[in-house]
Scaffold this motif. Structure first.
Motif, short mmCIF file in Angstrom:
data_model
loop_
_atom_site.label_atom_id
_atom_site.label_comp_id
_atom_site.label_asym_id
_atom_site.label_seq_id
_atom_site.Cartn_x
_atom_site.Cartn_y
_atom_site.Cartn_z
N TYR B 70 0.83 -1.21 0.00
CA TYR B 70 0.00 0.00 0.00
C TYR B 70 0.86 1.26 0.00
O TYR B 70 0.51 2.26 -0.62
CB TYR B 70 -0.96 0.00 1.20
CG TYR B 70 -2.30 -0.59 0.88
CD1 TYR B 70 -2.51 -1.97 0.95
CD2 TYR B 70 -3.37 0.20 0.47
CE1 TYR B 70 -3.74 -2.53 0.64
CE2 TYR B 70 -4.60 -0.35 0.17
CZ TYR B 70 -4.78 -1.71 0.25
OH TYR B 70 -6.00 -2.27 -0.06
N MET B 128 -8.39 -0.87 6.09
CA MET B 128 -8.37 -0.57 4.66
C MET B 128 -9.79 -0.54 4.12
O MET B 128 -10.12 0.22 3.21
CB MET B 128 -7.57 -1.64 3.89
CG MET B 128 -6.08 -1.60 4.11
SD MET B 128 -5.32 -0.06 3.58
CE MET B 128 -4.64 0.50 5.11
N THR B 135 -8.59 4.55 0.73
CA THR B 135 -7.80 3.41 0.29
C THR B 135 -8.41 2.65 -0.89
O THR B 135 -7.83 1.69 -1.35
CB THR B 135 -7.66 2.40 1.44
OG1 THR B 135 -8.97 1.87 1.72
CG2 THR B 135 -7.11 3.04 2.68
#
Lengths: 284, 311, 408
Positions: B70, B128, B135
């Motif tokens: 990420y 998330m 996200t």
């Protein structure tokens, strides 16, 4: 709030059934059985299969399912787990592989879609203005009864004392003439039966799909750790805490936060009091 | 001494084999599968370094992988940094997370530590999804730029990364680091009494493990060109542990073989359609049951002793 | 004589050898790659629908003298497996076209890899608008992407809003609703549009709740909805536990009807699967066994005859895609992607849910008052698990009925 009280109780009851079986087999045989969730799944699917395909009436179907799953648990312990007992990780891995195989068998046999496990009780009850499905109340009642019976069994019967002895010191128990290997199998069967019973009871109102084994095992794992590995009262208490924590968060905040709350609670417990509430074995 | 030369020859042979495979068989599909397997290799090796040596099984390795991936995703899409910045950034972020979660949990034993790490990974996965606006939620971050455009080029880069990480961790494992970590597995209290700062070594090894897992995550992000919360999933961690197990715990090089083997197996079984995962799981049971010390490392050790025995 | 026959046979052999590659070329089958979630009903129906179309076309001589054949690859619901499925189909199996898709997250992940492989992709299952947005943003790289079905979630939001205004408020007279959905991104994009639309129709959205697709206990959710004073529950469910939702709604005799987008409820046997507990629920369908177009009923019947199942929404898109692709190839007289894309853009095909045409983003155009594209039907589960179309009024086959325990 009566809603929270009742629904929290139902959740906790199901969790307790799963956790008690899990902690039993760990406390006695030091087996971290990742296939425990599979017993839960097989219980639900068994009930579905015997009623929908073989057209048996519900109660015999449920009992048959539980009995067969208990037998399956014993077979798994005897054939796959016992040879690997030297290494805890090995046992973990092989029970995991069993869980994966069971999932695939269920998928190939019954398909990936949800299956309908018939409920014992179809009527709705209204308690103090709260609508509750009858099956949920039944699940609560039966869970409490079964756990109470288990507790009495362990405390009051000879077999129960044998189990306690083996859990404290398998070698010493062996010297005293208690066949610890056979005890392991019996306990595994009991543990599987409890999980299967949870599946039969909760199947009518929770998900019944081949992947249904994973979430319960993660929750059972968390509950057992928080309650203290090997402690039945600890598991029950922790199950109550988790069940209520989830329900409260779900009602007051939002359902998307329930999972995170229980996991966070687990993590915090581990950080601050790793032995759990009633942990008999030290965590460090 | 002789053993080391065989080891070195074996390593060279393996690298040459892996480098030659796509040239012999060709096709972007094979290259794709090999690249993914090599990245899993990096993850497996990094897991083995910490958990294999110390015996503290980390069930939340996916946390570091996801963090690295990420980080790379955000840096590339939101901030427009080129992929080459992602790698060090991912390593740093992963190390930070390792520190934060390692300090309170590394004093825990066995299943407790495993569960704590698992919880960490699950929490990140949930976050998330909860903060989906930032996200991308379930769909994750898409449109990440590839690090190297050529498929073959990327593969060689990933392979080189794997070799580098493995060599580094092998060296560490064979140094006094490895000794201390193995000692910790045996009897931590004695180590502490002997004056070794056990806590430091445990946290440091977790951070090292995390750094390379994160780096692997960044490479993955720039290869698949997307990241999703599935990277944080329990399944990811379990897959990696299985790979290490099949490769041979604590061998560092074994997990490389384990990773490649299992990824190839998953793909090769595609011809079996719906039966694919069933056969995969059954194969797993067979391997776990009959080869409790793994497949790759014991096989290599046996070959070595045969070769040594002959001469 | 002998010399002549030798000469003749030599010439024949030479001609034969020269012609062989040309013959091989024209008899090489056209390969259709199918990336789909094989373990779910959606995936099975996609494959069966494509098989039906392929057999029909092959029986009539194939396309440009070539037969069609299908290669399936499991993409599951995991992006990693999805990407490797695309690579297997394009790099290894070297298919000429891809038809499939289900989860938007997986399709989005696959897009750059499809583009790199320069293979045409006809989507049949993913609803996220982001998938076709790239066609306009970066035509050269993403011109290969088309969506044959379903109509994307933005259109679905608009249709659902119309449903709320025209039916829930207009016909049932309900002005307080709850919106409940799983927290997938396409749902999250949809909800603000719904709320705005509802407000402008004079409907009060009392509560909005999103829940995890893995949720299996909806009692907290139901409690919240009940407390809010809503009288109708609009749902948006796709991967979530629709079965469990229906069962729990029924078991608790929840005092309001529910309906909306419920992908699992599109399954023909959904009602039976939940033991009849979804009776009363209303769910969006893109086609039901009704004469929407001349192709609709024959397709449903043929599908049921072959598979003993009722087709889900991906089957419509999958079946239509094969014919659409075949016709485009015939018009382009080749399988070269650039040529076929130009013909695909001109498609106007009478499909199963309606007339299929693509807009400038290669996305299927929804039906309007003047254009008979795929429409949005809301059907209700009835006694004995029969289904009746309740909305829009023009397609209505029966009047709406409240669930048995709700007195109205």
């Amino acid at each position: 709030m009566l809603e929270i009280l009742i629904h929290g109780a139902v959740s906790s009851a199901i969790y307790a059934m799963l956790a008690v079986g899990f902690t039993l087999i760990f406390g006695v045989a030091r087996i971290l059985n990742l296939a425990h969730g599979s017993f839960y799944a097989l219980g639900a699917y068994g009930a579905y299969f015997f009623t929908a395909q073989l057209k048996l009436p519900l109660l015999p179907a449920a009992l048959l399912a539980i009995a067969l799953v208990a037998l399956f648990g014993v077979v798994v312990e005897r054939v796959l787990v016992r040879p690997m007992r030297r290494s805890q990780l090995a046992v973990l891995m092989i029970t995991l592989a069993v869980a994966l195989v069971v999932e695939q068998v269920l998928f190939l046999t019954f398909g990936s879609e949800y299956r309908n496990v018939p409920a014992f009780v179809e009527t709705k009850f209204t308690i103090g203005g709260v609508d509750v499905g009858g099956q949920r109340l039944l699940a609560l009642g039966v869970s409490v009864t079964l756990i109470a019976l288990l507790w009495i069994f362990i405390q009051r019967t000879r077999l129960g004392s044998a189990i306690l002895a083996v859990s404290q010191d398998p070698e010493a128990a062996n010297y005293m003439g208690i066949p610890s290997d056979r005890i392991f199998s019996i306990v595994m069967g009991l543990s599987a039966a409890l999980a299967a019973a949870a599946g039969v009871l909760a199947g009518p109102f929770l998900t019944v799909q081949p992947t249904m084994w994973l979430l319960p095992i993660v929750k059972a794992f968390a509950i057992v750790i928080v309650g203290g590995l090997g402690s039945i009262p600890g598991s029950i208490l922790a199950a109550l805490m988790l069940g209520y924590a989830e329900t409260i968060v779900g009602y007051l905040i939002s359902t998307s936060w329930t999972e995170i709350v229980s996991v966070l609670a687990t993590l915090l417990m581990l950080v601050f009091r790793p032995a759990g509430i009633f942990g008999k074995r030290a965590a460090f | 001494m002789f053993g080391k030369r065989i080891d070195f020859a074996g390593a060279l042979g393996f690298i040459a084999f892996m480098a030659a495979l796509p040239l012999i068989f060709g096709g972007n599909y094979l290259i794709g599968v090999l690249t993914v397997s090599v990245i899993y290799g990096i993850w497996a090796v990094s897991w083995d370094f910490m958990s294999g040596l110390t015996g503290r099984e980390n069930f939340g390795h996916s946390l570091f992988i996801g963090v690295g991936a990420y980080t790379a995703g955000f840096l590339n899409t939101t901030f427009g940094f080129s992929g080459w910045w992602s790698l060090p950034a991912a390593m740093v972020m992963a190390m930070v997370f390792a520190l934060v979660i390692g300090v309170p949990t590394l004093r825990l034993k066995g299943p407790y530590f495993a569960l704590a790490m698992l919880s960490g990974a699950v929490i990140m996965q949930r976050l998330m999804l909860i903060f989906w606006e930032q996200t991308g939620g379930e769909e994750g971050i898409n449109g990440i730029e590839p690090l190297i455009r050529s498929q073959l080029g990327f593969y060689y880069f990933a392979l080189a990364a794997l070799v580098l990480v493995t060599a580094l961790l092998l060296a560490l494992a064979r140094s006094h680091w490895g000794l201390i970590l193995r000692a910790v597995r045996g009897d931590e209290a004695t180590c502490q009494a002997a004056g070794i700062n056990v806590t430091f070594y445990k946290i440091a090894s977790l951070m090292i493990s995390a750094a390379f897992a994160g780096a692997g995550g960044a490479i993955y992000a720039h290869y698949q060109l997307q990241v999703s919360p599935q990277l944080f999933a329990i399944v990811t961690s379990i897959t990696i542990i299985t790979m290490v197990y099949v490769g041979g715990m604590a061998s560092i090089y074994g997990p490389v073989g384990g990773a490649i083997l299992l990824v190839l197996l998953t793909e090769l079984l595609r011809n079996f359609g719906e039966w694919r995962l069933m056969i995969y799981s059954c194969t797993l049971i067979l391997i776990l049951f009959f080869l409790p010390n793994g497949l790759i490392a014991p096989t290599w050790r046996r070959m070595k002793s045969m070769l040594a025995g002959r001469e | 004589m002998k010399k002549f026959s030798i000469l003749l046979s030599t010439v024949c052999v030479a001609v034969g050898l020269a012609a062989a590659p040309a013959i091989a070329q024209t008899t090489k089958p056209i390969r259709i790659g199918v990336p789909t979630a094989m373990q779910v009903q959606v995936g099975r129906d996609t494959q069966d629908a494509i098989k039906m179309a392929i057999e029909d076309i092959n029986a009539k001589g194939g396309v440009l003298g070539r037969k069609l054949e299908m290669v399936v690859a499991d993409e599951t619901e995991n992006p990693e497996t999805g990407i490797s499925a695309i690579k297997k189909l394009t790099a290894d199996e070297k298919v000429d076209v891809l038809i499939g898709g289900y989860t938007s997250g997986v399709t989005l992940a696959q897009l750059p890899h499809i583009s790199a492989a320069k293979t045409i992709y006809l989507g049949v299952g993913s609803a996220s608008p982001a998938i076709t947005a790239k066609v306009k943003q970066d035509y050269d790289n993403y011109k290969y992407i088309f969506r044959v079905g379903p109509i994307h979630s933005g259109h679905q939001a608009r249709e659902l809003t119309n449903f709320i205004g025209t039916f829930v408020k207009g016909e049932l007279g309900i002005s307080k609703i709850a919106i409940v959905g799983e927290n997938a991104k396409w749902v999250q994009d949809l909800v603000p549009l719904l709320k705005k639309g509802a407000a402008s129709a004079g409907v009060d959205v009392r509560v909005t709740e999103m829940f995890d697709a893995q949720t299996s206990d909806f009692s907290p959710l139901f409690a919240k909805v009940k407390e809010s004073g809503a009288q109708y529950m609009i749902v948006i469910l796709s991967h979530a536990s629709s079965d469990v939702f229906a069962k729990q709604w029924h078991d608790a005799r929840f005092p309001m009807p529910y309906g909306g987008i419920d992908v699992k409820s599109m399954d023909g046997d959904f009602c039976e699967r939940v033991g009849g507990k979804s009776i009363g629920e209303m769910a969006a369908n893109f086609a039901v066994r009704a004469p929407i177009t001349p192709k609709t009923i024959p397709f449903f019947d043929e599908f049921r005859k072959r598979t003993k199942r009722s087709p889900v929404y991906t089957a419509f898109g999958a079946n239509d895609s094969v014919y659409i692709y075949a016709e485009a190839v015939r018009r382009a007289k080749s399988t070269d992607p650039s040529a076929v894309i130009k013909e695909l853009e001109k498609t106007s095909y009478v499909g199963i849910p309606g007339i299929i045409e693509f807009d400038e983003m290669h996305d299927v155009k929804p039906g309007t008052a003047t254009f008979k594209g795929p429409a949005y039907l809301i059907a209700q589960w009835r006694d004995k698990c029969a289904r009746e179309v309740v909305y829009p009024k023009t397609m209505r086959t029966a009047e709406f009925v409240y669930p048995a325990w709700i007195k109205k």
